[in-house]
Design a protein around this motif. Structure first.
Motif, PDB file in Angstrom:
ATOM      1  N   ALA A  50     -43.421  14.317   9.224  1.00 34.37           N
ATOM      2  CA  ALA A  50     -42.550  13.328   7.997  1.00 34.37           C
ATOM      3  C   ALA A  50     -43.956  13.374   7.442  1.00 34.37           C
ATOM      4  CB  ALA A  50     -42.426  12.478   9.014  1.00 34.37           C
ATOM      5  N   ALA A  51     -45.418  13.886   7.847  1.00 33.19           N
ATOM      6  CA  ALA A  51     -46.187  12.764   6.915  1.00 33.19           C
ATOM      7  C   ALA A  51     -46.661  14.656   6.341  1.00 33.19           C
ATOM      8  CB  ALA A  51     -47.525  13.022   8.526  1.00 33.19           C
ATOM      9  N   LEU A  52     -46.501  15.267   6.280  1.00 34.73           N
ATOM     10  CA  LEU A  52     -46.797  17.161   5.566  1.00 34.73           C
ATOM     11  C   LEU A  52     -47.190  16.414   3.938  1.00 34.73           C
ATOM     12  CD1 LEU A  52     -46.077  19.711   7.944  1.00 34.73           C
ATOM     13  CD2 LEU A  52     -48.273  18.766   7.295  1.00 34.73           C
ATOM     14  N   PRO A  53     -45.723  15.854   3.599  1.00 28.58           N
ATOM     15  CA  PRO A  53     -46.202  16.152   2.313  1.00 28.58           C
ATOM     16  C   PRO A  53     -47.170  14.618   2.123  1.00 28.58           C
ATOM     17  CG  PRO A  53     -43.843  15.317   3.226  1.00 28.58           C
ATOM     18  CD  PRO A  53     -44.104  15.689   4.230  1.00 28.58           C
ATOM     19  N   VAL A  54     -47.783  13.401   2.372  1.00 29.58           N
ATOM     20  CA  VAL A  54     -48.986  13.423   1.900  1.00 29.58           C
ATOM     21  C   VAL A  54     -50.073  13.423   2.128  1.00 29.58           C
ATOM     22  CG1 VAL A  54     -50.056  10.949   2.505  1.00 29.58           C
ATOM     23  CG2 VAL A  54     -47.255  10.959   2.487  1.00 29.58           C
ATOM     24  N   LEU A  55     -50.374  15.014   3.282  1.00 26.84           N
ATOM     25  CA  LEU A  55     -51.257  15.612   3.157  1.00 26.84           C
ATOM     26  C   LEU A  55     -51.216  16.310   1.996  1.00 26.84           C
ATOM     27  CD1 LEU A  55     -50.866  15.372   7.231  1.00 26.84           C
ATOM     28  CD2 LEU A  55     -52.651  13.846   5.948  1.00 26.84           C
ATOM     29  N   ALA A  56     -50.383  17.238   2.607  1.00 26.97           N
ATOM     30  CA  ALA A  56     -50.358  18.348   0.872  1.00 26.97           C
ATOM     31  C   ALA A  56     -50.767  17.400   0.105  1.00 26.97           C
ATOM     32  CB  ALA A  56     -49.038  18.577   0.369  1.00 26.97           C
ATOM     33  N   ALA A  57     -49.996  16.163  -0.709  1.00 22.50           N
ATOM     34  CA  ALA A  57     -50.682  16.093  -1.758  1.00 22.50           C
ATOM     35  C   ALA A  57     -52.091  15.088  -1.691  1.00 22.50           C
ATOM     36  CB  ALA A  57     -49.918  14.542  -1.988  1.00 22.50           C
ATOM     37  N   GLN A  58     -52.716  15.301  -0.820  1.00 19.89           N
ATOM     38  CA  GLN A  58     -54.055  15.456   0.031  1.00 19.89           C
ATOM     39  C   GLN A  58     -55.195  15.912  -0.452  1.00 19.89           C
ATOM     40  OE1 GLN A  58     -55.832  11.913  -0.665  1.00 19.89           O
ATOM     41  NE2 GLN A  58     -54.062  11.280  -1.045  1.00 19.89           N
ATOM     42  N   GLY A  59     -54.279  16.880   0.222  1.00 25.06           N
ATOM     43  CA  GLY A  59     -54.715  18.686  -0.530  1.00 25.06           C
ATOM     44  C   GLY A  59     -55.364  18.554   0.656  1.00 25.06           C
ATOM     45  N   VAL A  60     -55.171  18.583   2.368  1.00 23.49           N
ATOM     46  CA  VAL A  60     -55.481  18.630   3.752  1.00 23.49           C
ATOM     47  C   VAL A  60     -54.587  20.266   3.546  1.00 23.49           C
ATOM     48  CG1 VAL A  60     -54.817  18.410   6.149  1.00 23.49           C
ATOM     49  CG2 VAL A  60     -55.348  16.399   3.809  1.00 23.49           C
ATOM     50  N   SER A  61     -56.182  20.653   4.048  1.00 20.91           N
ATOM     51  CA  SER A  61     -55.969  22.474   4.311  1.00 20.91           C
ATOM     52  C   SER A  61     -55.122  22.968   6.050  1.00 20.91           C
ATOM     53  CB  SER A  61     -56.953  23.229   4.565  1.00 20.91           C
ATOM     54  OG  SER A  61     -57.629  22.772   5.531  1.00 20.91           O
TER      55      SER A  61
END
Length: 326
Positions: A50-61
């Motif tokens: 559930a958190a992956l879209p937010v992490l992607a938008a924050q540039g997390v690798s």
């Protein structure tokens, strides 16, 4: 600092959604990482789906998901996991939201690794290769700068210290599992029961942008405080007197022996401004005080003060805000 990853502890709710201050930390981590990647540490039984879209938008690798045969909510077990990820990645900086639980966990990591720790920071920078933090001390009366001289820095950051911003081009975070070697010392503590708090519908006190606080002047009636908080979409807090009297739960207490907050807007109603309370809220962006005593100490630090009866002022403010919102 060398070009090693900057790690961020990804605090999340029971449903797997990230807590709001984590986005702020990820934004801060990008400014500190330079060309290095920003990576997250996920602790808990839930998958981070559930958190992956937010992490992607924050540039997390990369998301390092901790897996253990013990409860990762226990600070000693979490510390074992953080030590494992620090070792595996070679990271020299770990950022976490400044909460009681996280401060206990990073303290354990520091004992294990010899890392330097700064808690309750409201600013972090890298200067001449060293992590330098900013924090208020002595009940908020002094602002200090602390340089971490050890190879690894562990920093807990107050909520609302950074404005969260997404990256222009989202990433596709990879999820890597780490099986945590739980130490014998960590197994000495066992979690036997957990009781979830009823959801009030209000934001978390420690991370809310707006906090309305009631003190002795409420005489136990928090209805006007709660009404104004709900109109503003804020959290409800209290002074130690109010919680000691049983007017509201101890989890609402703000101060040196309670929750430390730094909202963008603090409204104190019937709050005198005792030094132990000021130590937990003086870093707030804008401080509004409502008190019938014109000599109340809180007026010394307030940006805007109203000398009046909170049972008259707060309902009028709530009514006017509703009119403007309509």
């Amino acid at each position: 600092m060398t070009a090693t990853p900057v790690l961020v502890l990804l605090d999340h709710a029971a449903d797997g959604t990230l807590r709001p201050p984590v986005r702020e930390l990820l934004t801060l981590a990008r400014t500190l990482a330079g060309e290095a990647p920003v990576e997250g540490v996920w602790a808990g039984a839930q998958e981070p789906t559930a958190a992956l879209p937010v992490l992607a938008a924050q540039g997390v690798s990369t998301v390092h998901r901790l897996v253990a045969d013990a409860d990762l909510h226990l600070s000693a077990v979490l510390a074992d996991g953080l030590v494992a990820v620090l070792s595996a990645t070679g990271a020299r900086l770990l950022l976490a939201v400044s909460s009681f639980e996280n401060k206990e966990a990073v303290a354990r990591v520091a004992v294990r690794t010899g890392a330097g720790v700064v808690t309750d920071a409201d600013g972090v920078a890298v200067e001449d290769g060293r992590v330098v933090t900013r924090k208020t001390v002595l009940a908020g009366s002094w602002t200090t700068r602390c340089a971490v001289t050890t190879p690894v820095a562990l920093v807990t950051v107050k909520a609302n210290s950074v404005t969260a911003e997404d990256v222009a081009t989202p990433t596709l975070p990879a999820v890597v599992e780490h099986v945590v070697p739980v130490s014998d010392a960590a197994r000495r503590v066992r979690l036997v029961e957990r009781t979830e708090r009823a959801d009030s519908g209000r934001p978390d006190l420690g991370s809310a942008h707006v906090v309305v606080v009631g003190g002795r002047g409420t005489e136990g009636d928090f209805a006007p405080v709660e009404e104004l908080a709900d109109v503003l979409g804020g959290a409800v807090g209290a002074t130690r007197v109010a919680t000691d009297e049983g007017w509201i739960g101890h989890d609402a207490q703000i101060g040196q022996t309670g929750v430390t907050i730094s909202p963008r807007l603090y409204i104190g109603a019937g709050v005198s401004g005792a030094v132990h309370h000021r130590g937990g809220m003086q870093a707030s962006g804008t401080i509004v005080a409502v008190n019938s005593d014109p000599d109340a100490p809180i007026f010394e630090i307030a940006d805007f003060g109203v000398v009046g009866d909170l049972f008259t002022v707060l309902p009028q403010a709530a009514a006017e805000l509703r009119r403007l919102q309509a």
